[in-house]
Design a protein around this motif. Structure first.
Motif, short mmCIF file in Angstrom:
data_model
loop_
_atom_site.label_atom_id
_atom_site.label_comp_id
_atom_site.label_asym_id
_atom_site.label_seq_id
_atom_site.Cartn_x
_atom_site.Cartn_y
_atom_site.Cartn_z
N SER A 1 2.76 0.37 -11.17
CA SER A 1 1.33 0.51 -11.40
C SER A 1 0.76 -0.58 -12.28
O SER A 1 -0.43 -0.77 -12.37
CB SER A 1 1.05 1.87 -12.06
N TRP B 1 0.02 -5.42 -3.49
CA TRP B 1 -0.31 -4.91 -4.81
C TRP B 1 -0.83 -6.01 -5.73
O TRP B 1 -1.72 -5.78 -6.56
CB TRP B 1 0.93 -4.26 -5.44
N GLU C 1 3.67 4.50 2.92
CA GLU C 1 3.15 4.10 1.60
C GLU C 1 2.55 5.31 0.87
O GLU C 1 2.63 5.40 -0.36
CB GLU C 1 2.11 3.00 1.76
N LYS D 1 3.81 6.76 -2.75
CA LYS D 1 2.88 6.87 -3.87
C LYS D 1 2.84 8.30 -4.43
O LYS D 1 2.77 8.51 -5.64
CB LYS D 1 1.47 6.45 -3.44
#
Length: 565
Positions: free
Chosen positions: A9, A26, A38, A42
């Motif tokens: 992140s 990203w 994906e 996540k």
């Protein structure tokens, strides 16, 4: 190294979006999942599924498993559902996953660098016999694959594996998969550099690390200091290849962006020389580039090879140095390509300490648990307790004194594990195939084994090194594009107009001195029944037409199409 262990992140927002704005990178600030894979990654890291397997699914059974765990996250722990028996290849692409899959799993055990002790091998064999109906295939990634695994048994299997230092962690999934390594690292008399320490430290840093557990797709690594170039470095996402720098001595040349499947690409050199102690840093930098800049929009463009093809090696190296390592790498030489054709270490070879290693050939990697325990017994009686698997689905016993070599060879022969195999047994590989794989269209293991027998009978004096790789679908787990004769499974029409199992033929693929992907001849497809006749015919034509010293791949590249049919 510079900031590669940051959580996913925290990928830096300062980086500007490139021309691939729609690729889901990203590093360009595109964190919104663009496909179901994906999204489930996540929602929950694949590493977290282990707790649910141990505390819920193993107790409540197959039917209780969440679909995103069953067909997604469980791969992070080496588990795929296997194909339900009786479903023919014509229905592979039309059935839904729940219609194709059985309530059993393939389980992949990581064997990084092919390194095993006899204690570990014996445990692998015992698990096979108790939980996997005797299955225990050796893969061309040096792993061991079980079949028929029940979810109820998984925690106990993990307990037994981990008690002897083995694991299934990230053996599958969008993760750093098992590392290929030279199976004779540290013992070969001609070794440029021993990559063992670099491999082990790199594995310690990245495997099971949440910083690298959500990659765009799988990530394959190879590290070898052997001059035989014995880890297929040309077709891995990243490879460290042993070289001698004229000023700095032994180290590694770095390659990136290799891979096969339906869009094959050879890796490219970064032109950088890396000392042994820096391999883990450079590997972390490269896997971090893949995590941050890799394409996440389409699964079929999510491998590192597509990013490398778009960037080129110069940009890739610049980003690695400037944004991840924080230092420049040393320019270095390319590896020298050996004249020796075989890279599998089969036979009896002198180690640098005066003892011997003995390489032998299971049939297309197919062994069973009982045989593995017998191999462990032989290795303990004749060696020091060290065994290796190879990237060609073969095995090696290390540290045999000269007076024990003959006894070991005889013991292996009694198990049908020859140290002097025919060209066909030595050079034939096969993937799992329709017996267990949900993607497969045709049978592979049994057919490849019977093909070996038939070619040995028909061409007993054929002695030119030759590779025949048999794959059950287009995904090239058995490396069909880089084989002398690559066989891609598909349904074909026979002489009576029926749809039957068969193969598209790729001819003249190779790694090493003249790397090339196999040639596809227009309309060249062979039914499974015709396969021995076809290969006998093309090999006979090769022997009639070859020039002095000409390899099969060289002949196949220049031969007219009529000679190849």
């Amino acid at each position: 190294m510079a900031d590669t262990a940051k959580p996913a992140s925290a990928a830096p927002s300062r980086r500007k979006a490139g021309r691939h704005r729609g690729e889901g990178q990203w590093a360009a600030g595109h964190f919104t999942p663009l496909n179901g894979n994906e999204q489930f990654k996540k929602d929950d890291d694949g590493l977290n599924v282990r707790t649910r397997i141990e505390t819920i699914y193993s107790r409540t059974g197959f039917a209780s498993i969440d679909p995103n765990d069953l067909r997604g996250r469980m791969r992070w722990w080496g588990l795929y559902t296997q194909r339900r028996p009786g479903i023919d290849g014509g229905r592979t692409a039309v059935l839904e996953p729940e219609e194709l899959e059985d309530e059993y799993f393939m389980m992949r055990v990581r064997v990084d660098g092919g390194r095993l002790t006899t204690e570990q091998l014996r445990v692998i064999g015992e698990i096979s016999q108790e939980f996997a109906r005797g299955t225990a295939d050796i893969t061309d990634r040096q792993n061991i694959q079980y079949h028929w695994i029940r979810i109820e048994d998984v925690p106990e299997i993990w307990r037994r594996l981990e008690a002897v230092g083995l694991s299934t962690t990230e053996a599958c999934g969008d993760t750093p998969r098992a590392f290929l390594g030279s199976p004779v690292a540290g013992i070969a008399s001609d070794e440029i550099i021993d990559g063992t320490a670099a491999l082990e430290e790199t594995k310690r840093r990245v495997v099971g690390n949440p910083a690298y557990s959500n990659l765009p797709r799988k990530f394959k690594t190879a590290i070898s200091g052997s001059p035989l170039l014995d880890v297929a470095h040309e077709i891995n996402d990243v490879s460290f290849v042993g070289v001698r720098h004229p000023e700095h001595g032994p180290g590694f040349d770095v390659w990136v962006g290799g891979g096969l499947s339906t869009n094959p690409k050879f890796g490219v050199r970064l032109g950088a020389w890396v000392p042994e102690e820096d391999v883990p840093d450079v590997h972390e930098g490269i896997v971090s580039i893949f995590r941050d800049y890799g394409y996440r929009r389409l699964r079929n463009r999510a491998r590192l090879k597509f990013l490398v093809a778009d960037w080129g090696p110069e940009k890739f190296r610049r980003v690695l140095e400037d944004e991840y390592l924080g230092r420049k790498l040393v320019d270095g030489p390319a590896p020298e390509f050996p004249a020796q054709r075989w890279r599998d270490h089969i036979g009896v070879h002198l180690q640098k300490d005066g003892r011997f290693y003995v390489g032998f050939a299971p049939r297309v990697g197919r062994v069973d648990g009982a045989t593995l325990t017998k191999i462990a017994d032989l290795a303990e009686a004749h060696g020091s307790g060290r065994v290796r698997t190879t990237p060609e689905q073969k095995m090696i016993i290390l540290d045999v004194t000269e007076d024990r070599v003959e006894s070991l060879v005889d013991g292996l022969e009694a198990l049908d594990l020859t140290t002097e195999p025919s060209v066909f047994r030595r050079g034939t590989m096969a993937c799992t195939g329709i017996e267990f794989c949900k993607l497969a269209i045709v049978e592979t293991k049994g057919r490849a084994s019977s093909l070996i027998d038939e070619l040995e009978r028909r061409l007993p004096d054929f002695d030119e090194p030759l590779t025949i790789n048999v794959n059950g679908c287009p995904n090239s787990c058995a490396r069909i594009q880089t084989a002398d004769i690559g066989l891609k499974g598909q349904l074909v029409t026979d002489a009576d107009g029926r749809q039957v199992e068969g193969y598209q033929v790729h001819l003249g693929g190779s790694l090493g001195l003249d790397p090339a992907f196999g040639r596809k001849v227009r309309g060249l497809k062979v039914t499974a029944a015709e396969l021995p006749d076809y290969i006998e015919r093309v090999l006979t034509r090769y022997r009639e037409e070859r020039q002095d010293g000409e390899r099969f791949a060289q002949w196949a590249a220049r031969a007219d199409e009529g000679a190849l049919k």
